[in-house]
Design an enzyme around this catalytic site. Structure first.
Site, PDB file in Angstrom:
ATOM      1  N   HIS A  54       0.863  -1.187   0.000  1.00  0.00           N
ATOM      2  CA  HIS A  54       0.000   0.000   0.000  1.00  0.00           C
ATOM      3  C   HIS A  54       0.896   1.233   0.000  1.00  0.00           C
ATOM      4  CE1 HIS A  54      -3.791  -2.029   1.894  1.00  0.00           C
ATOM      5  NE2 HIS A  54      -3.271  -2.752   0.912  1.00  0.00           N
ATOM      6  N   GLU A  56       0.967   3.836   1.855  1.00  0.00           N
ATOM      7  CA  GLU A  56       1.465   4.226   3.182  1.00  0.00           C
ATOM      8  C   GLU A  56       2.639   3.354   3.617  1.00  0.00           C
ATOM      9  OE1 GLU A  56      -3.138   4.327   3.657  1.00  0.00           O
ATOM     10  OE2 GLU A  56      -1.682   3.363   2.332  1.00  0.00           O
ATOM     11  N   CYS A  84      -6.158   1.808   5.845  1.00  0.00           N
ATOM     12  CA  CYS A  84      -6.771   0.549   6.260  1.00  0.00           C
ATOM     13  C   CYS A  84      -6.203   0.168   7.632  1.00  0.00           C
ATOM     14  CB  CYS A  84      -6.488  -0.541   5.226  1.00  0.00           C
ATOM     15  SG  CYS A  84      -4.770  -1.134   5.232  1.00  0.00           S
ATOM     16  N   CYS A  87      -2.342  -0.478   7.585  1.00  0.00           N
ATOM     17  CA  CYS A  87      -1.550   0.739   7.461  1.00  0.00           C
ATOM     18  C   CYS A  87      -1.638   1.586   8.729  1.00  0.00           C
ATOM     19  CB  CYS A  87      -1.997   1.530   6.238  1.00  0.00           C
ATOM     20  SG  CYS A  87      -1.583   0.710   4.676  1.00  0.00           S
TER      21      CYS A  87
END
Length: 150
Positions: A54, A56, A84, A87
């Site tokens: 992801h 992040e 999410c 993260c």
């Protein structure tokens, strides 16, 4: 343009680049305590065949490598979509001082929605959270991406 808007614009650039790669358009940038961008990333889960890739997480990895530390006190993370749960946990573990995000994610978010990771007693650090920065632009990018997929 405010610093928040300027940094979110950089995150949006990363999200747009992710969309061009066929990734869900989420982008992130991290600034150091002086406000300089030290890491930037967009989603790469498909490209890297890695469910943890992801925006992040990739930005946190790059910022930690640049800092030579697993912790980033005083740093600010700007991301185009509410993180999410995975993260959000990583953001807490990295000791990010402030999290700024654009679009809310009622379906998969982990900050204001879902498990609300930062409010759990097991979370040893919770950043200051500022939401809704450039939310319309962030939401439009995601909506356009998914509309084109349907």
């Amino acid at each position: 343009m405010t610093a928040f808007a300027s940094q979110m614009d950089a995150a949006l650039q990363e999200a747009r680049a992710a969309a061009l790669r066929g990734e869900v358009p989420v982008g992130a940038v991290i600034t150091d305590p002086a406000g300089r961008i030290v890491a930037r990333a967009g989603n790469r889960t498909r490209e890297l065949s890695d469910p943890t890739a992801h925006a992040e997480i990739l930005a946190l990895r790059a910022a930690c490598a640049a800092a030579g530390s697993e912790r980033l006190p005083g740093h600010v993370l700007y991301v185009t979509l509410e993180p999410c749960p995975m993260c959000a946990a990583a953001i807490g573990f990295a000791r990010i001082a402030r999290l700024c995000y654009g679009a809310s994610d009622p379906k998969s978010g982990g900050v204001a929605h879902g498990p609300r990771v930062f409010s759990h007693p097991q979370m040893h650090h919770a950043p200051e959270v500022i939401d809704g920065i450039a939310a319309r632009d962030c939401e439009a990018l995601l909506k356009d991406f998914f509309a084109a997929k349907r």
